[in-house]
Motif scaffolding. Structure first.
Motif, mmCIF file in Angstrom:
data_model
loop_
_atom_site.group_PDB
_atom_site.id
_atom_site.type_symbol
_atom_site.label_atom_id
_atom_site.label_comp_id
_atom_site.label_asym_id
_atom_site.label_seq_id
_atom_site.Cartn_x
_atom_site.Cartn_y
_atom_site.Cartn_z
ATOM 1 N N SER A 1 4.626 -2.054 -1.259
ATOM 2 C CA SER A 1 3.252 -1.566 -1.431
ATOM 3 C C SER A 1 2.192 -2.589 -1.071
ATOM 4 C CB SER A 1 3.041 -1.118 -2.879
ATOM 5 O OG SER A 1 3.112 -2.232 -3.760
ATOM 6 N N GLY A 2 2.578 -3.860 -1.047
ATOM 7 C CA GLY A 2 1.582 -4.900 -0.808
ATOM 8 C C GLY A 2 0.652 -5.106 -1.983
ATOM 9 N N ALA A 3 1.063 -4.674 -3.178
ATOM 10 C CA ALA A 3 0.204 -4.774 -4.359
ATOM 11 C C ALA A 3 -0.031 -6.225 -4.741
ATOM 12 C CB ALA A 3 0.820 -4.013 -5.525
ATOM 13 N N ASP A 4 -1.279 -6.536 -5.036
ATOM 14 C CA ASP A 4 -1.620 -7.869 -5.537
ATOM 15 C C ASP A 4 -1.323 -7.993 -7.024
ATOM 16 O OD1 ASP A 4 -3.096 -9.031 -3.104
ATOM 17 O OD2 ASP A 4 -4.140 -7.131 -3.409
ATOM 18 N N VAL A 5 -1.428 -6.866 -7.754
ATOM 19 C CA VAL A 5 -1.204 -6.830 -9.200
ATOM 20 C C VAL A 5 -0.519 -5.510 -9.519
ATOM 21 C CG1 VAL A 5 -2.273 -6.852 -11.492
ATOM 22 C CG2 VAL A 5 -3.268 -8.221 -9.655
ATOM 23 N N VAL A 6 0.380 -5.530 -10.497
ATOM 24 C CA VAL A 6 1.020 -4.303 -10.973
ATOM 25 C C VAL A 6 0.530 -4.026 -12.391
ATOM 26 C CG1 VAL A 6 3.200 -3.144 -11.513
ATOM 27 C CG2 VAL A 6 3.077 -4.741 -9.576
#
Length: 234
Positions: free
Chosen positions: A65-70
């Motif tokens: 997803s390329g998420a910086d934060v979950v």
């Protein structure tokens, strides 16, 4: 569970948070049960977060997803948080837990695992955005009720008062000031501004504090200072 990676950053909306990076942040919304309740978050003019991607278990696509934060929303972090960490594998994005659970044991375990902790009904959209931004610079954000849960643990300990005094006696008056500010959510820069010290001086003091308290970093120091872990050997 992963070893602590962060330092307690804030229990208040007003805590200073470093400026956002030039690009907006992407947040993965991992909802263990049900749907994400804040359909209007992030707002179009959110200064930190520009994209939120909802995901349901087993969180397929999380690593890509390329998420910086979950952000993990769940009823019981003791089950859902370890499951999420297993799914994340080597993914290095920080985690913020959002849950109605406010008992001390649950809060402490999530904090030890390096997660920020927001209790439902105890935060607003502004605080959520600040928590996300804080996580990207290595801070763990606790909402006020979560922070109070740690303090309550210290007060309930049979020898909490005596142990706390022994702990305080290990530090100089200046170091005690710094620990009090660290435990309420301020980072080195903000502590320096409050005490009129340079950030380098604060960091030097923190290094001395960690050595005296026999801890590896800010997370363990705060847990010990708040009485959520056994006191140091004296």
């Amino acid at each position: 569970m992963r070893s602590p990676r962060h330092v307690l950053a804030s229990q208040h909306i007003g805590t200073t948070v470093p400026a956002a990076p030039s690009r907006g942040l992407t947040v993965a919304l991992a909802c263990a049960e049900g749907d994400w309740p804040h359909a209007d978050w992030p707002e179009p003019d959110d200064p930190h977060v520009t994209r939120a991607v909802p995901m349901a278990p087993p969180y397929r696509g999380l690593r890509a997803s390329g998420a910086d934060v979950v952000v993990l929303r769940c009823a019981d972090p003791s089950d859902a948080f370890p499951e999420l960490l297993r799914t994340m594998g080597a993914m290095s994005a920080p985690v913020i837990v959002v849950t109605p659970r406010r008992d001390t044991g649950t809060v402490v375990e999530a904090f030890r695992g390096g997660a920020g902790y927001l209790v439902e009904g105890d935060y607003c959209a502004c605080m959520l955005s600040s928590a996300v931004m804080a996580a990207t610079v290595g801070h763990t954000y606790l909402s006020p009720v979560a922070c109070a849960a740690l303090r309550d643990a210290a007060r309930r300990m049979p020898d909490g008062g005596e142990a706390g005094e022994r702990l305080r006696s290990l530090l100089s008056p200046r170091e005690r000031q710094i620990m009090e500010l660290l435990s309420t959510g301020l980072g080195a820069q903000e502590i320096g501004l409050r005490l009129r010290l340079s950030e380098k001086t604060v960091r030097n003091n923190l290094s001395n504090i960690y050595a005296k308290l026999d801890v590896r970093g800010g997370t363990e120091a705060v847990l010990r200072w708040l009485g959520a872990t056994p006191t140091v050997r004296v």
